[in-house]
Design an enzyme around this catalytic site. Structure first.
Site, PDB file in Angstrom:
ATOM      1  N   HIS A 165       6.245  -2.669 -21.249  1.00  0.00           N
ATOM      2  CA  HIS A 165       6.032  -4.134 -21.235  1.00  0.00           C
ATOM      3  C   HIS A 165       6.458  -4.678 -22.597  1.00  0.00           C
ATOM      4  O   HIS A 165       5.638  -4.817 -23.507  1.00  0.00           O
ATOM      5  CB  HIS A 165       4.566  -4.457 -20.939  1.00  0.00           C
ATOM      6  CG  HIS A 165       4.152  -4.087 -19.553  1.00  0.00           C
ATOM      7  ND1 HIS A 165       4.126  -4.990 -18.508  1.00  0.00           N
ATOM      8  CD2 HIS A 165       3.809  -2.884 -19.018  1.00  0.00           C
ATOM      9  CE1 HIS A 165       3.751  -4.369 -17.404  1.00  0.00           C
ATOM     10  NE2 HIS A 165       3.552  -3.087 -17.688  1.00  0.00           N
TER      11      HIS A 165
ATOM     12  N   GLN B 287       2.702 -10.743 -13.049  1.00  0.00           N
ATOM     13  CA  GLN B 287       1.462 -10.158 -13.584  1.00  0.00           C
ATOM     14  C   GLN B 287       0.203 -10.706 -12.890  1.00  0.00           C
ATOM     15  O   GLN B 287      -0.756  -9.981 -12.662  1.00  0.00           O
ATOM     16  CB  GLN B 287       1.379 -10.448 -15.093  1.00  0.00           C
ATOM     17  CG  GLN B 287       0.061 -10.093 -15.767  1.00  0.00           C
ATOM     18  CD  GLN B 287      -0.115  -8.605 -15.979  1.00  0.00           C
ATOM     19  OE1 GLN B 287       0.506  -8.024 -16.846  1.00  0.00           O
ATOM     20  NE2 GLN B 287      -0.968  -7.982 -15.175  1.00  0.00           N
TER      21      GLN B 287
ATOM     22  N   HIS C 165       4.105  -2.219  -9.751  1.00  0.00           N
ATOM     23  CA  HIS C 165       2.806  -1.727 -10.188  1.00  0.00           C
ATOM     24  C   HIS C 165       1.996  -1.559  -8.905  1.00  0.00           C
ATOM     25  O   HIS C 165       1.796  -2.525  -8.176  1.00  0.00           O
ATOM     26  CB  HIS C 165       2.121  -2.749 -11.083  1.00  0.00           C
ATOM     27  CG  HIS C 165       2.623  -2.783 -12.484  1.00  0.00           C
ATOM     28  ND1 HIS C 165       3.896  -3.131 -12.811  1.00  0.00           N
ATOM     29  CD2 HIS C 165       1.983  -2.500 -13.662  1.00  0.00           C
ATOM     30  CE1 HIS C 165       4.037  -3.070 -14.123  1.00  0.00           C
ATOM     31  NE2 HIS C 165       2.901  -2.686 -14.667  1.00  0.00           N
TER      32      HIS C 165
ATOM     33  N   GLU D 197      -2.997   0.457  -9.234  1.00  0.00           N
ATOM     34  CA  GLU D 197      -3.505   0.803 -10.566  1.00  0.00           C
ATOM     35  C   GLU D 197      -4.991   0.483 -10.590  1.00  0.00           C
ATOM     36  O   GLU D 197      -5.452  -0.505 -11.168  1.00  0.00           O
ATOM     37  CB  GLU D 197      -2.766   0.055 -11.680  1.00  0.00           C
ATOM     38  CG  GLU D 197      -3.133   0.609 -13.060  1.00  0.00           C
ATOM     39  CD  GLU D 197      -2.436  -0.094 -14.211  1.00  0.00           C
ATOM     40  OE1 GLU D 197      -1.706  -1.076 -13.966  1.00  0.00           O
ATOM     41  OE2 GLU D 197      -2.633   0.347 -15.359  1.00  0.00           O
TER      42      GLU D 197
ATOM     43  N   ASP E 223       4.382   2.544 -20.962  1.00  0.00           N
ATOM     44  CA  ASP E 223       3.661   1.356 -20.492  1.00  0.00           C
ATOM     45  C   ASP E 223       3.417   0.333 -21.605  1.00  0.00           C
ATOM     46  O   ASP E 223       3.865  -0.794 -21.511  1.00  0.00           O
ATOM     47  CB  ASP E 223       2.338   1.754 -19.822  1.00  0.00           C
ATOM     48  CG  ASP E 223       1.818   0.688 -18.869  1.00  0.00           C
ATOM     49  OD1 ASP E 223       2.552  -0.275 -18.575  1.00  0.00           O
ATOM     50  OD2 ASP E 223       0.674   0.817 -18.401  1.00  0.00           O
TER      51      ASP E 223
END
Ligand code: FE2
Length: 428
Positions: free
Chosen positions: A59, A152, A210, A213, A309
């Protein structure tokens, strides 16, 4: 006549005393005791020469923002997302570029020459997207930077994300991202996986979500992602990132899931450094590790990689762009301690992520791009153990970074004056 020639190199596959001849930025020759003149020669002295490190999950819009506007005191993923939400309106184009460029300097010095970074598109300004597209242009001579359009705050949960994601892709972002476990319901999460895979299929783009998670054993968006990969014929182009719920899933269920993933041709990424500290936070004892079933996926022939990450951001305070540090952590968390498994951990930060990024011309073979790293280590296992110094980083046949060998000066009676830790090994 080569432009550059490396001699006496050990390769990750175990070949020793290898010569590597480089011409016009490509590997022109690779053989033992390579003959021929060169403009510049480097004696590898028996040390390991590897293709460059690849970080397939990062990121970069958040990196080096630690403490802005505050520190994540709980260590929870969700507090990190809240802090990032507080920081986003305060971001400036120039500051994001400056932080990303500083990170890329460090990455290059560590032999990390290809990075897939997610970039948050839940921002009407798409400031991060514009900034990282500019960074991608600036670092192109030395780092392959691949951008993922990452919603996000949720593809459906964040108002406007559906449009923003498409705008980001129109601007030139390379990969379709998503975060199904953060949507409001499991059904919304599954619907987002379907919609995002369809965008990938329509636009001919790679997909990297993603996915799961969470420590919830019933978070099973990987199943939907696998199904959509198969349905849309996207094998080899789709990746599930994190997949931490897999740690907590029922064993019978996993015995069905992994072969389906292999059959669909889906790839998997674990991010061991961050998930070992973020997962299991709601547990008392025993605490779950919260990493996906990495060695088991490898056994099924699933393409797997370790990602970093985060580095010094709302989620993770540590890190140093060191993929050997990441491999070291992954090896420990997944108990990958056999000789073969340790070599697989090295591949998980080199050839594995290179395959996930679909990198062109990656590797140590004649015709490949002349990108490589000379390490202060005898082999991949020693490289991980020592988090070995990158003695020389070579991009397109030119040395772009050098680090002095790690040595210690000793003042011990009757003992050597200089200690090279890479030369200390098992003794009879
Ligand atoms: Fe991530």
């Amino acid at each position: 006549m080569f432009d550059l020639k490396l001699t006496n190199a050990t390769l990750p596959d175990g070949r020793t005393n290898m010569g590597i001849g480089i011409t016009n930025g490509r590997i022109a020759a690779l053989e033992p005791n390579l003959a021929g003149e060169a403009g510049q020669s480097i004696d590898a002295a028996g040390q390991l020469v590897s293709p460059p490190f690849v970080d397939c999950h990062f990121h970069m819009d958040a990196t080096l923002s630690l403490g802005l506007p505050r520190i994540n005191e709980s260590g929870l993923l969700l507090e990190g997302i809240r802090i990032w939400g507080e920081l986003k309106p305060l971001l400036t184009h120039d500051a994001v570029i400056a932080r990303a460029m500083a990170y890329c300097d460090l990455a290059a010095s560590q032999g990390l020459l290809a990075i897939r970074t997610h970039v948050d598109i839940c921002d009407e300004r798409l400031l991060g997207v514009e900034a990282l597209l500019e960074v991608k242009r600036r670092v192109a001579p030395y780092i392959d930077l691949q951008l993922v359009a990452f919603p996000q705050d949720g593809y459906y949960r964040y108002p406007g994300a559906v449009d923003l994601l498409n705008r980001a892709l129109d601007m030139g972002v390379d990969v379709v991202g998503g975060i199904p476990h953060f949507e409001r319901t499991m059904a919304d999460g599954a619907a987002s996986v379907r919609a995002l895979c369809e965008i990938g299929a329509e636009r001919g783009l790679l997909v990297d979500l993603h996915c799961d998670e969470t420590d919830d054993p019933l978070s099973r968006h990987i199943e939907t992602l696998t199904y959509e990969t198969q349905r849309l014929g996207l094998g080899g182009r789709v990746t599930g990132s994190h997949l931490t719920s897999m740690h907590s899933m029922d064993n019978y269920y996993v015995s069905k899931l992994l072969p389906m993933m292999a059959e669909a041709g889906i790839a998997a990424i674990a991010n061991p450094n961050i998930n070992i500290v973020i997962q299991g936070r709601h547990d008392t004892y025993p605490k779950r590790r919260g990493m996906n079933r990495f060695p088991e996926m490898l056994q099924y022939g699933i393409t797997c990689a370790f990602g970093q990450d985060c580095m010094m951001d709302p989620w993770y305070s540590l890190g140093q762009a060191d993929m050997l540090d990441v491999a070291n952590m992954g090896l420990h968390v997944a108990q990958m301690t056999s000789r073969d498994a340790m070599r697989q951990a090295f591949a998980a930060v080199t050839s594995g992520p290179a395959a996930i990024l679909n990198l062109d011309g990656y590797g140590l073979d004649v015709g490949c791009k002349a990108d490589m790293v000379l390490l202060q280590a005898a082999d991949p296992i020693e490289a991980i153990r020592l988090k070995a110094t990158r003695l020389k980083v070579i991009k397109a046949g030119k040395v772009i970074a050098e680090t002095a060998p790690r040595t210690a000066q000793l003042s011990l009676p009757g003992r050597p004056a200089v200690l090279d830790p890479s030369r200390v090994g098992p003794q009879a």
